[in-house]
Enzyme design. Structure first.
Site, mmCIF file in Angstrom:
data_model
loop_
_atom_site.group_PDB
_atom_site.id
_atom_site.type_symbol
_atom_site.label_atom_id
_atom_site.label_comp_id
_atom_site.label_asym_id
_atom_site.label_seq_id
_atom_site.Cartn_x
_atom_site.Cartn_y
_atom_site.Cartn_z
ATOM 1 C CG ASP A 1 35.469 -0.699 89.140
ATOM 2 O OD1 ASP A 1 35.388 -0.562 88.090
ATOM 3 O OD2 ASP A 1 36.072 -1.677 89.964
ATOM 4 C CG HIS B 1 33.109 -4.410 75.983
ATOM 5 N ND1 HIS B 1 33.124 -5.274 75.708
ATOM 6 C CD2 HIS B 1 32.446 -3.374 76.313
ATOM 7 C CE1 HIS B 1 31.910 -4.768 75.778
ATOM 8 N NE2 HIS B 1 31.574 -4.058 75.773
ATOM 9 C CB CYS C 1 35.881 -9.181 75.063
ATOM 10 S SG CYS C 1 35.726 -7.557 76.064
ATOM 11 C CG HIS D 1 35.361 0.311 80.349
ATOM 12 N ND1 HIS D 1 36.137 -0.203 80.048
ATOM 13 C CD2 HIS D 1 36.387 1.141 81.973
ATOM 14 C CE1 HIS D 1 36.966 0.324 79.896
ATOM 15 N NE2 HIS D 1 37.130 0.684 82.171
ATOM 16 C CB THR E 1 42.807 -2.291 82.831
ATOM 17 O OG1 THR E 1 42.025 -2.184 83.427
ATOM 18 C CG2 THR E 1 44.308 -1.764 83.638
HETATM 19 P P1 AMP Z 1 39.756 0.776 82.410
HETATM 20 O O1 AMP Z 1 41.207 0.748 83.478
HETATM 21 O O2 AMP Z 1 39.581 2.368 82.338
HETATM 22 O O3 AMP Z 1 40.738 -0.522 81.673
HETATM 23 O O4 AMP Z 1 38.903 0.558 83.599
HETATM 24 C C1 AMP Z 1 38.510 -1.575 83.935
HETATM 25 C C2 AMP Z 1 37.867 -1.316 85.119
HETATM 26 O O5 AMP Z 1 36.799 -2.603 85.210
HETATM 27 C C3 AMP Z 1 38.185 -1.385 86.113
HETATM 28 O O6 AMP Z 1 37.922 -0.278 87.610
HETATM 29 C C4 AMP Z 1 38.057 -2.852 87.307
HETATM 30 O O7 AMP Z 1 38.436 -2.338 88.916
HETATM 31 C C5 AMP Z 1 36.948 -3.218 86.280
HETATM 32 N N1 AMP Z 1 36.760 -4.876 86.374
HETATM 33 C C6 AMP Z 1 37.541 -5.238 86.186
HETATM 34 N N2 AMP Z 1 36.788 -6.501 85.797
HETATM 35 C C7 AMP Z 1 35.641 -6.626 86.737
HETATM 36 C C8 AMP Z 1 34.953 -6.992 86.670
HETATM 37 N N3 AMP Z 1 34.987 -8.131 86.306
HETATM 38 N N4 AMP Z 1 33.253 -6.621 87.180
HETATM 39 C C9 AMP Z 1 32.824 -5.509 87.721
HETATM 40 N N5 AMP Z 1 34.057 -4.776 86.989
HETATM 41 C C10 AMP Z 1 35.477 -5.054 87.273
HETATM 42 ZN ZN ZN Z 2 33.965 -6.563 74.976
#
Ligand code: AMP
Ligand code: ZN
Length: 114
Positions: free
Chosen positions: A30, A98, A4, A100, A95
């Site tokens: 983000d 986990h 994850c 958030h 996406t």
């Molecule tokens: P969601 O689409 O609601 O699952 O949000 C996932 C978020 O995680 C998106 O806004 C991505 O830009 C962000 N994200 C993905 N990988 C990373 C990372 N390594 N560091 C910080 N944010 C990330």
């Molecule tokens: Zn996790």
């Protein structure tokens, strides 16, 4: 070892731009910000999504919401306002599987979302 992404970020196996941390939660920027302020608030323990919140793990959720006013003040969005949102599942646009909470601010946010 977990696959994850956000568990890896919580465990510091993958670097992130940390805004706040305590024993239960991690808050980081983000990587693809949609607003001048765009941070992610995660429980360190793995929970798939809001759909997996229950009476035995919901203490971390109340902790998250108890920290949000402090984050808003630190990020200077407390007076003008901001948005907290969690995407759930495929049609919700989740996406990363986990749990958030996105915290967005620093500009006018449109409603309803797309
Ligand atoms: P969601 O689409 O609601 O699952 O949000 C996932 C978020 O995680 C998106 O806004 C991505 O830009 C962000 N994200 C993905 N990988 C990373 C990372 N390594 N560091 C910080 N944010 C990330
Ligand atoms: Zn996790």
């Amino acid at each position: 070892m977990t696959e994850c992404l956000f568990c890896k970020i919580a465990n510091k196996e993958i670097p992130s731009n940390i805004v706040y941390e305590d024993e239960k939660i991690l808050v980081f920027k983000d990587i693809n910000p949609e607003a001048p302020v765009h941070i992610l608030i995660i429980p360190k323990m793995h929970i798939n999504s809001v759909q997996d919140i229950n009476e035995s793990n919901s203490n971390v959720i109340s902790h998250i919401f108890a920290i949000i006013p402090k984050l808003a003040k630190d990020l200077d969005v407390d007076e003008k306002g901001f948005r907290v949102v969690s995407n759930i599942g495929e049609q919700g646009g989740q996406t990363v599987k986990h749990l958030h909470f996105h915290m967005l601010g620093g500009r006018n946010l449109s409603w309803p979302p797309g």
